[in-house]
Scaffold this active site. Structure first.
Site, PDB file in Angstrom:
ATOM      1  N   GLY A  99      11.923  -8.851  16.578  1.00 43.79           N
ATOM      2  CA  GLY A  99      13.091  -9.004  15.717  1.00 43.79           C
ATOM      3  C   GLY A  99      13.649 -10.401  15.815  1.00 43.79           C
TER       4      GLY A  99
ATOM      5  N   LYS B  22       5.907 -10.805  14.581  1.00 47.76           N
ATOM      6  CA  LYS B  22       7.112 -11.087  13.782  1.00 47.76           C
ATOM      7  C   LYS B  22       6.629 -11.706  12.480  1.00 47.76           C
ATOM      8  CE  LYS B  22      10.377 -12.134  17.528  1.00 47.76           C
ATOM      9  NZ  LYS B  22      10.938 -13.246  18.347  1.00 47.76           N
TER      10      LYS B  22
ATOM     11  N   ASP C 243       4.848 -13.999  22.109  1.00 51.65           N
ATOM     12  CA  ASP C 243       5.726 -13.987  20.931  1.00 51.65           C
ATOM     13  C   ASP C 243       5.598 -15.358  20.260  1.00 51.65           C
ATOM     14  OD1 ASP C 243       7.880 -14.211  19.185  1.00 51.65           O
ATOM     15  OD2 ASP C 243       9.412 -13.577  20.593  1.00 51.65           O
TER      16      ASP C 243
ATOM     17  N   ASP D 168      11.875 -10.615  28.564  1.00 51.58           N
ATOM     18  CA  ASP D 168      11.508 -11.702  27.645  1.00 51.58           C
ATOM     19  C   ASP D 168      12.079 -13.015  28.170  1.00 51.58           C
ATOM     20  OD1 ASP D 168      10.847 -13.351  25.546  1.00 51.58           O
ATOM     21  OD2 ASP D 168      12.023 -12.269  24.032  1.00 51.58           O
TER      22      ASP D 168
ATOM     23  N   LYS E 193      16.569 -10.090  28.576  1.00 56.88           N
ATOM     24  CA  LYS E 193      16.216 -11.507  28.606  1.00 56.88           C
ATOM     25  C   LYS E 193      16.273 -11.982  30.051  1.00 56.88           C
ATOM     26  CE  LYS E 193      15.861 -12.221  24.108  1.00 56.88           C
ATOM     27  NZ  LYS E 193      14.651 -12.758  23.458  1.00 56.88           N
TER      28      LYS E 193
ATOM     29  N   LYS F  79      14.738  -4.019  26.417  1.00 58.42           N
ATOM     30  CA  LYS F  79      14.183  -5.333  26.769  1.00 58.42           C
ATOM     31  C   LYS F  79      15.348  -6.175  27.248  1.00 58.42           C
ATOM     32  CE  LYS F  79      12.990  -9.127  23.578  1.00 58.42           C
ATOM     33  NZ  LYS F  79      12.100  -9.473  22.452  1.00 58.42           N
TER      34      LYS F  79
ATOM     35  N   ASN G  11      11.390 -16.129  26.756  1.00 57.33           N
ATOM     36  CA  ASN G  11      11.503 -17.191  25.730  1.00 57.33           C
ATOM     37  C   ASN G  11      11.083 -18.558  26.270  1.00 57.33           C
ATOM     38  OD1 ASN G  11      14.012 -15.217  24.517  1.00 57.33           O
ATOM     39  ND2 ASN G  11      12.512 -16.029  23.066  1.00 57.33           N
TER      40      ASN G  11
ATOM     41  N   SER H 179      17.037  -5.268  22.312  1.00 59.96           N
ATOM     42  CA  SER H 179      16.926  -6.495  23.090  1.00 59.96           C
ATOM     43  C   SER H 179      18.312  -6.848  23.618  1.00 59.96           C
ATOM     44  CB  SER H 179      16.387  -7.611  22.190  1.00 59.96           C
ATOM     45  OG  SER H 179      16.415  -8.846  22.860  1.00 59.96           O
TER      46      SER H 179
ATOM     47  N   GLU I 153       7.299 -10.934  28.223  1.00 55.34           N
ATOM     48  CA  GLU I 153       7.110 -11.600  26.932  1.00 55.34           C
ATOM     49  C   GLU I 153       7.310 -13.112  27.089  1.00 55.34           C
ATOM     50  OE1 GLU I 153       9.628  -9.697  24.058  1.00 55.34           O
ATOM     51  OE2 GLU I 153       9.374 -11.280  22.566  1.00 55.34           O
TER      52      GLU I 153
HETATM   53  O1  SMG Z   1      16.390  -8.739  16.314  1.00 54.94           O
HETATM   54  O2  SMG Z   1      16.686  -7.401  17.970  1.00 54.94           O
HETATM   55  C1  SMG Z   1      16.498  -8.523  17.514  1.00 54.94           C
HETATM   56  C2  SMG Z   1      16.384  -9.679  18.453  1.00 54.94           C
HETATM   57  C3  SMG Z   1      15.225  -9.520  19.359  1.00 54.94           C
HETATM   58  O3  SMG Z   1      15.232 -10.722  21.382  1.00 54.94           O
HETATM   59  C4  SMG Z   1      14.981 -10.741  20.206  1.00 54.94           C
HETATM   60  N1  SMG Z   1      14.454 -11.792  19.605  1.00 54.94           N
HETATM   61  O4  SMG Z   1      12.315 -13.900  21.460  1.00 54.94           O
HETATM   62  O5  SMG Z   1      12.062 -11.893  20.835  1.00 54.94           O
HETATM   63  C5  SMG Z   1      12.742 -12.901  20.908  1.00 54.94           C
HETATM   64  C6  SMG Z   1      14.127 -12.982  20.332  1.00 54.94           C
HETATM   65  C7  SMG Z   1      14.316 -14.166  19.474  1.00 54.94           C
HETATM   66  C8  SMG Z   1      15.635 -14.204  18.837  1.00 54.94           C
HETATM   67  S1  SMG Z   1      16.423 -15.685  19.034  1.00 54.94           S
HETATM   68  C9  SMG Z   1      16.923 -16.037  17.432  1.00 54.94           C
HETATM   69 MG    MG Z   2      10.605 -12.887  22.290  1.00 57.58          MG
END
Ligand code: SMG
Ligand code: MG
Length: 377
Positions: free
Chosen positions: A299, A271, A247, A197, A172, A170, A199, A144, A222
């Site tokens: 993750g 998750k 997610d 992603d 953001k 991936k 968020n 990510s 995502e």
């Molecule tokens: O652990 O590789 C990892 C992070 C992956 O992008 C990642 N996580 O929304 O999927 C998601 C984000 C949330 C992490 S923010 C604490």
């Molecule tokens: Mg996510």
């Protein structure tokens, strides 16, 4: 398939909780902010036969979800741990039912369940992978990549991860940093397995911008909309060719069933921390597999504890897409386990040792500890 062989129960003497602050090798930026340090709670189940380790994936502030360090710390000490210590014996399968009267707070519940699981499985001499139903000895590793200062910097960062061997990228995105960033990565690296992603950064008013992403043939987008926007996600999914993956919205197997029934998602990011534990994560896997819906393991910048457990989960047969199960060195110069996850030929190995299969580096653990509390029965 449900857990084939349940674990034995253990007699809990207590729990030790620690807040850790672990520096990140480079800042991690998402649509909701930038992190320089990973704040996380490590949860240790204390028993006469051996301890067990879990991790609560909350961050310092309620930005990814409503949960955060201090809410988890408080609810764990005030309600969750006392409820578990009331019992003479606790099996891993008992943890979620025992904690169910307390609404929400899935992240600390998941951390406590993992600590009990680790302790119970170590006592029995079984690995977490064996317990959960893992069918592979290694899992493909995706990475990510956070928002960068500009598309050129993003291309640099992605190129570095591809050189390391990550098999899926991936990136953001957020409004104004979507089509340009995604196009720059496609132009530079062609047909690589790529997903984005958001968020929760968009609303249905942004549908025209999101339609622009269709031309990039992404694996998925995502969580484009808010956590509770299941109906809007269904409307959006009908407008996009890019598969919608949820997610933040998938907080339980019930939420997953609702999302699939509504057509809000055609892929699910699982998750364990977000859904209240590895047992609920397996139930979501089973539901999705039965419905022919692909899942992948997300993750939360886990330490070596959660990273080892995620590798075991991602080895279940329904995890048909590469997950965010990267090497520890993706985020950290130093981990709190003695054998941090490494990338080998684009894969991360599923630990085979008892329990989560990794040992704690006590010196590193102490070095990152900023708060500590022990509760005994
Ligand atoms: O652990 O590789 C990892 C992070 C992956 O992008 C990642 N996580 O929304 O999927 C998601 C984000 C949330 C992490 S923010 C604490
Ligand atoms: Mg996510």
């Amino acid at each position: 398939m449900p857990i084939a062989r349940p674990a034995a129960s253990i007699a809990l003497d207590g729990f030790e909780l620690r807040v850790l602050q672990i520096p990140l090798l480079s800042p991690f930026t998402t649509s909701f902010g930038t992190e320089h340090v990973r704040e996380v709670i490590v949860m240790r189940a204390l028993t006469a036969d051996g301890d067990g380790w879990g991790e609560c994936v909350t961050g310092a502030a309620p930005l990814y979800s409503s949960e955060y360090t201090q809410s988890s710390w408080d609810v764990a000490l005030r309600y969750l741990i006392p409820a578990l210590l009331k019992r003479e014996q606790v099996a891993p399968e008992d943890v979620a039912p025992a904690l169910a009267p307390f609404v929400g707070h899935r992240m600390p519940k998941a951390g406590l369940e993992l600590a009990v699981l680790d302790s119970a499985l170590r006592t029995e001499g079984r690995s977490l992978g064996d317990y959960l139903g893992a069918e592979r000895d290694r899992v493909p590793s995706g990475v990510s990549v956070g928002l960068q200062s500009d598309p050129a910097a993003l291309v640099d960062a992605v190129g570095g991860y591809l050189d390391e061997g990550y098999v899926r990228i991936k990136i953001k995105i957020k409004p104004g940093r979507d089509v340009g960033d995604t196009g720059a990565v496609r132009d530079a690296f062609g047909d690589i397995p790529l997903q984005v992603d958001a968020n929760s950064a968009y609303t249905l008013d942004d549908v025209v911008a999101l339609e622009q992403l269709d031309r990039f043939e992404l694996l998925l987008i995502e969580q484009p909309l808010q956590e509770d926007d299941l109906v809007d996600h269904a409307t959006l999914a009908r407008r996009l060719r890019t598969p919608v993956c949820l997610d933040e919205s998938i907080v339980s197997v019930k939420a997953a069933a609702d999302a699939l029934a509504l057509g809000s998602a055609s892929v699910i990011n699982v998750k364990a921390g977000r859904v209240g534990g590895y047992l609920e994560a397996v139930r979501i896997h089973d539901l999705a597999r039965g419905a022919g819906v692909p899942v992948w393991c997300g993750g939360m910048l886990e330490t070596g504890i959660g990273r080892a457990a995620n590798a075991a989960l991602a080895a279940l047969p329904g995890f048909t897409l590469p997950g965010d199960v990267s090497a520890s060195s993706r985020f950290y110069a130093r981990d709190i386990v003695t054998e941090p996850a490494v990338l080998e030929d684009g894969h991360v190995r599923v630990p085979t040792g008892h329990g989560i299969g990794v040992e704690i580096d006590a010196v590193a653990l102490d070095e990152f500890t900023v708060a500590r509390e022990t509760v005994r029965r």
